[in-house]
Design a protein around this motif. Sequence first.
Motif, PDB file in Angstrom:
ATOM      1  N   GLN A   1      -3.265   7.481  -2.381  1.00 54.19           N
ATOM      2  CA  GLN A   1      -2.318   6.381  -2.141  1.00 54.19           C
ATOM      3  C   GLN A   1      -1.042   6.592  -2.964  1.00 54.19           C
ATOM      4  OE1 GLN A   1      -2.780   3.767  -0.050  1.00 54.19           O
ATOM      5  NE2 GLN A   1      -4.826   4.455   0.514  1.00 54.19           N
TER       6      GLN A   1
ATOM      7  N   LEU B   1       1.278   3.483  -3.129  1.00 56.13           N
ATOM      8  CA  LEU B   1       0.691   2.397  -3.929  1.00 56.13           C
ATOM      9  C   LEU B   1       0.684   2.761  -5.414  1.00 56.13           C
ATOM     10  CD1 LEU B   1      -0.323  -0.386  -3.243  1.00 56.13           C
ATOM     11  CD2 LEU B   1      -2.633   0.527  -3.105  1.00 56.13           C
ATOM     12  N   THR B   2       0.587   4.046  -5.721  1.00 53.80           N
ATOM     13  CA  THR B   2       0.664   4.494  -7.114  1.00 53.80           C
ATOM     14  C   THR B   2       2.030   4.145  -7.699  1.00 53.80           C
ATOM     15  OG1 THR B   2      -0.885   6.298  -6.721  1.00 53.80           O
ATOM     16  CG2 THR B   2       0.576   6.510  -8.614  1.00 53.80           C
TER      17      THR B   2
ATOM     18  N   HIS C   1       4.144   1.959  -6.500  1.00 53.06           N
ATOM     19  CA  HIS C   1       4.259   0.503  -6.450  1.00 53.06           C
ATOM     20  C   HIS C   1       3.614  -0.139  -7.670  1.00 53.06           C
ATOM     21  CE1 HIS C   1       2.505  -3.438  -5.416  1.00 53.06           C
ATOM     22  NE2 HIS C   1       3.684  -3.660  -4.879  1.00 53.06           N
ATOM     23  N   ASN C   2       2.377   0.240  -7.979  1.00 61.21           N
ATOM     24  CA  ASN C   2       1.679  -0.370  -9.106  1.00 61.21           C
ATOM     25  C   ASN C   2       2.328  -0.005 -10.440  1.00 61.21           C
ATOM     26  OD1 ASN C   2      -0.046  -1.519  -7.286  1.00 61.21           O
ATOM     27  ND2 ASN C   2      -1.899  -0.840  -8.299  1.00 61.21           N
TER      28      ASN C   2
ATOM     29  N   ALA D   1      -0.389  -6.406  -1.393  1.00 59.94           N
ATOM     30  CA  ALA D   1       0.268  -5.088  -1.388  1.00 59.94           C
ATOM     31  C   ALA D   1      -0.587  -3.940  -0.861  1.00 59.94           C
ATOM     32  CB  ALA D   1       0.790  -4.751  -2.778  1.00 59.94           C
ATOM     33  N   PRO D   2      -1.896  -3.887  -1.106  1.00 58.15           N
ATOM     34  CA  PRO D   2      -2.641  -2.720  -0.600  1.00 58.15           C
ATOM     35  C   PRO D   2      -2.531  -2.541   0.911  1.00 58.15           C
ATOM     36  CG  PRO D   2      -4.001  -3.923  -2.151  1.00 58.15           C
ATOM     37  CD  PRO D   2      -2.751  -4.730  -1.925  1.00 58.15           C
TER      38      PRO D   2
ATOM     39  N   VAL E   1       1.777  -1.869   1.445  1.00 61.42           N
ATOM     40  CA  VAL E   1       2.327  -0.648   0.849  1.00 61.42           C
ATOM     41  C   VAL E   1       1.395   0.538   1.072  1.00 61.42           C
ATOM     42  CG1 VAL E   1       3.104   0.426  -1.307  1.00 61.42           C
ATOM     43  CG2 VAL E   1       3.580  -1.984  -0.878  1.00 61.42           C
ATOM     44  N   GLY E   2       0.092   0.295   0.944  1.00 58.12           N
ATOM     45  CA  GLY E   2      -0.888   1.378   1.053  1.00 58.12           C
ATOM     46  C   GLY E   2      -1.141   1.798   2.482  1.00 58.12           C
TER      47      GLY E   2
ATOM     48  N   PRO F   1      -6.250   1.617   2.568  1.00 59.04           N
ATOM     49  CA  PRO F   1      -6.822   1.622   1.219  1.00 59.04           C
ATOM     50  C   PRO F   1      -8.336   1.430   1.249  1.00 59.04           C
ATOM     51  CG  PRO F   1      -5.766  -0.485   1.640  1.00 59.04           C
ATOM     52  CD  PRO F   1      -5.490   0.399   2.831  1.00 59.04           C
TER      53      PRO F   1
ATOM     54  N   ASN G   1      -6.351  -4.277  -6.947  1.00 59.19           N
ATOM     55  CA  ASN G   1      -5.119  -5.040  -6.773  1.00 59.19           C
ATOM     56  C   ASN G   1      -5.377  -6.535  -6.664  1.00 59.19           C
ATOM     57  OD1 ASN G   1      -3.727  -2.588  -6.810  1.00 59.19           O
ATOM     58  ND2 ASN G   1      -2.254  -3.349  -5.307  1.00 59.19           N
TER      59      ASN G   1
END
Length: 145
Positions: free
Chosen positions: A59, A62-63, A65-66, A104-105, A108-109, A112, A120
Motif C-alpha cells: 500500500q 497509504l504509507t 498518507h499515514n 482512508a483505507p 486512498v488504499g 487493503p 487505520n
Amino acid sequence: MANVSHRGDMSTHPDVGEMRERYARMLGGRDVALVDGPVFLLGLYCAASPWIVHYTTSQPALTTHNLIMGIAIGLLALGFTRAPERMYGLSWAMCALGIWMIIAPWIVGSAPDTGVIVNNIVIGALTLALGLVCAATAAKSTPKP
C-alpha cells in the motif's frame, strides 16, 4: 536593610485584578494537559504504522498518507502543548482527521487487507476520541462573556 520577610497584602496592589485575570487565562487552557502526550504518541504511531504493520510495499499510497497524517497529528499535539489557548480551537480539526483516518483505507488504499483496515480504524477512533476530549475541555474552559 529593609525587612523583606513581611510581604504586604496583595489585595492592595493596584494591578491585582489584571494579574488575577492574566493568571486565570494562563491556567485556563491547561485543562487537557494529560491529553497532549497521548495525542503526540498517537501521531508518532500513525506515522510509523506502515512499517510496524508491514504494508509499505503493498500500500505505497497509504504509507505516504499515514506518514503525513501522523506528522499532522503530532504537530497538533505540539501546538496544544506550546500554545493551548490558540490551538484548542483546532480540536475539531483533529476530530475530522480521525474520521478521515477511518475511511482512508478504502479511499486512498487499493484493496487493503484486514490488518491495514483495523490499524487505520483504531488510529482514527483514538484520534476522534481524543479530539472530542480536547474540544469538550476547550469549550468548558472558554470564558463566557
